[in-house]
Scaffold this active site. Sequence first.
Site, PDB file in Angstrom:
ATOM      1  N   GLY A 183      31.054  -6.526   8.633  1.00 40.47           N
ATOM      2  CA  GLY A 183      29.645  -6.909   8.476  1.00 40.47           C
ATOM      3  C   GLY A 183      29.526  -8.314   7.899  1.00 40.47           C
ATOM      4  O   GLY A 183      30.414  -8.765   7.176  1.00 40.47           O
ATOM      5  N   GLY A 218      36.285  -7.446   4.750  1.00 45.31           N
ATOM      6  CA  GLY A 218      36.327  -6.401   3.722  1.00 45.31           C
ATOM      7  C   GLY A 218      37.564  -5.527   3.847  1.00 45.31           C
ATOM      8  O   GLY A 218      38.592  -5.931   4.416  1.00 45.31           O
ATOM      9  N   ILE A 226      29.334  -7.147   0.313  1.00 42.50           N
ATOM     10  CA  ILE A 226      28.226  -7.018  -0.642  1.00 42.50           C
ATOM     11  C   ILE A 226      28.421  -5.755  -1.488  1.00 42.50           C
ATOM     12  O   ILE A 226      27.842  -5.622  -2.548  1.00 42.50           O
ATOM     13  CB  ILE A 226      26.847  -6.970   0.053  1.00 42.50           C
ATOM     14  CG1 ILE A 226      26.718  -5.763   0.979  1.00 42.50           C
ATOM     15  CG2 ILE A 226      26.533  -8.265   0.770  1.00 42.50           C
ATOM     16  CD1 ILE A 226      25.275  -5.440   1.353  1.00 42.50           C
ATOM     17  N   ASP A 227      29.253  -4.806  -1.001  1.00 37.58           N
ATOM     18  CA  ASP A 227      29.383  -3.505  -1.667  1.00 37.58           C
ATOM     19  C   ASP A 227      30.207  -3.575  -2.958  1.00 37.58           C
ATOM     20  O   ASP A 227      30.157  -2.659  -3.770  1.00 37.58           O
ATOM     21  CB  ASP A 227      30.041  -2.482  -0.731  1.00 37.58           C
ATOM     22  CG  ASP A 227      29.295  -2.309   0.576  1.00 37.58           C
ATOM     23  OD1 ASP A 227      28.086  -2.599   0.604  1.00 37.58           O
ATOM     24  OD2 ASP A 227      29.917  -1.894   1.570  1.00 37.58           O
ATOM     25  N   ARG A 236       2.259   5.779  -8.608  1.00 35.77           N
ATOM     26  CA  ARG A 236       3.167   6.405  -7.645  1.00 35.77           C
ATOM     27  C   ARG A 236       4.612   6.437  -8.129  1.00 35.77           C
ATOM     28  O   ARG A 236       4.994   5.694  -9.034  1.00 35.77           O
ATOM     29  CB  ARG A 236       3.146   5.614  -6.332  1.00 35.77           C
ATOM     30  CG  ARG A 236       1.956   5.937  -5.489  1.00 35.77           C
ATOM     31  CD  ARG A 236       1.914   5.053  -4.272  1.00 35.77           C
ATOM     32  NE  ARG A 236       0.832   5.483  -3.401  1.00 35.77           N
ATOM     33  CZ  ARG A 236       0.278   4.728  -2.477  1.00 35.77           C
ATOM     34  NH1 ARG A 236       0.683   3.487  -2.303  1.00 35.77           N
ATOM     35  NH2 ARG A 236      -0.688   5.200  -1.716  1.00 35.77           N
ATOM     36  N   MET A 265      21.953  -0.647  -0.174  1.00 31.71           N
ATOM     37  CA  MET A 265      23.223  -0.420   0.522  1.00 31.71           C
ATOM     38  C   MET A 265      24.366  -0.176  -0.468  1.00 31.71           C
ATOM     39  O   MET A 265      24.146  -0.046  -1.668  1.00 31.71           O
ATOM     40  CB  MET A 265      23.538  -1.623   1.408  1.00 31.71           C
ATOM     41  CG  MET A 265      22.731  -1.656   2.687  1.00 31.71           C
ATOM     42  SD  MET A 265      23.246  -3.069   3.678  1.00 31.71           S
ATOM     43  CE  MET A 265      22.583  -2.605   5.264  1.00 31.71           C
TER      44      MET A 265
HETATM   45  O1  F6P Z   1      29.654  -2.883   4.015  1.00 32.82           O
HETATM   46  C1  F6P Z   1      28.488  -3.633   4.007  1.00 32.82           C
HETATM   47  C2  F6P Z   1      27.334  -2.836   4.554  1.00 32.82           C
HETATM   48  O2  F6P Z   1      26.179  -3.657   4.486  1.00 32.82           O
HETATM   49  C3  F6P Z   1      27.118  -1.494   3.870  1.00 32.82           C
HETATM   50  O3  F6P Z   1      26.506  -1.633   2.617  1.00 32.82           O
HETATM   51  C4  F6P Z   1      26.301  -0.772   4.922  1.00 32.82           C
HETATM   52  O4  F6P Z   1      26.429   0.634   4.842  1.00 32.82           O
HETATM   53  C5  F6P Z   1      26.937  -1.254   6.196  1.00 32.82           C
HETATM   54  O5  F6P Z   1      27.541  -2.500   5.903  1.00 32.82           O
HETATM   55  C6  F6P Z   1      25.941  -1.414   7.324  1.00 32.82           C
HETATM   56  O6  F6P Z   1      26.644  -1.733   8.458  1.00 32.82           O
HETATM   57  P1  F6P Z   1      25.952  -2.225   9.799  1.00 32.82           P
HETATM   58  O7  F6P Z   1      25.666  -3.686   9.635  1.00 32.82           O
HETATM   59  O8  F6P Z   1      26.972  -1.977  10.830  1.00 32.82           O
HETATM   60  O9  F6P Z   1      24.704  -1.453   9.981  1.00 32.82           O
END
Ligand code: F6P
Length: 366
Positions: free
Chosen positions: A14, A120, A144-145, A180, A187
């Site tokens: 990603g 990653g 980013i994770d 609310r 993510m």
């Molecule tokens: O690993 C980075 C990330 O943005 C995750 O946080 C998320 O679950 C995933 O990639 C989303 O992947 P895609 O861009 O394939 O939807």
Amino acid sequence: MEKPKKLLVLTGGGDCPGLNAVIRGVAKRARKEKGWEVYGSVEAFNGVFNEPQELIRLTSKVTAGIHVKGGTILKTTNKGNPLNFPVVQPDGSVQMSDRSDDLVRRLKELKFDAIVNIGGDGSQKISKALYDKGLPIIGVPKTIDNDLAATDVTFGFQTAVQIATDSFDKLVTTAESHHRVMIMEVMGRDAGWIALHTAIAGGAEICLIPEIPYDIHKLVRRLNLRYKKGRGFANIVVAEGAKPKEGTITSRAGEKGSEHVRLGGVAYQLSQQLKDAGCKAEIRETVLGHVQRGGTPVAFDRVLATLFGVKAFELVLANDFGKMVSFRNNTVTAVTLEEATSSHHVVEKDSYLVQAAKGLNISFGD
Ligand code: F6P
């Protein structure tokens, strides 16, 4: 005249704020040495597989000022694993095939002296496999994770937390105005780092992360108490991989060729679970999604990514292959690809970060 040495850079998996800063860091540092030519492969290793090949010479004109831009000028894919490569058949179906030997052969034919693979967890596993097959490769971690164990931080994470926090702040004022419960989904896959940092930065009442399954009844009690005390609103941050004690994560199959299931949508599940368990407040859901990885990297991520790029080239110069650049104990260093890919970095239940969040009265629903 001596033949120039050739270096290939690519981005896989990603996208992530800071990728361009790494590319520029590698290219600028290489320009300081005599006799190096730096190329980029378009869309991970696809640029090498494609006919005709798509390899871009990374001149100063191409890399000037790109550290400020989000995304990657080289494009990327999470369906380009050479060891498990999706090959479209004449009938349109997709079959997975190991093309790693073909890749190694092509790179040798192209006479690359070094490869820098920016990616990653999955990408660094690929780096390790290719290194074992004899490729002179260096890994640069991105996500980013923030879930890579061999580096204290990854670039992209701070930017994602900043974007999530800015969004959270906006949801607080509307939650307050309407009495609310606002649920914001972030993510992170199976790591709760983005959620936890955002919850502390924003001041959430509830933070749900994959590492701590939640009890829905405890959450309802917590919300009811808050309403009873006159604070007629609440803000929840939920990580996309969070799950209830009795339940599973919210996911769906990934696209053909993708190695992961797709997460996303837990905010809606949680909303329904809260209502079913007796929460009387009005609830609204926001799924932040890919805005978290878009746009300009914050200064911290630009600096880290640039240093990673410079270090990657210095490892190449030293012929120190089979390594991944890493940030540890406040300095840029390198670890073996073996170490880089051997474990995962998730939030520890008993860590100080979780304890401190609990000390701030943030509930994890446990
Ligand atoms: O690993 C980075 C990330 O943005 C995750 O946080 C998320 O679950 C995933 O990639 C989303 O992947 P895609 O861009 O394939 O939807």
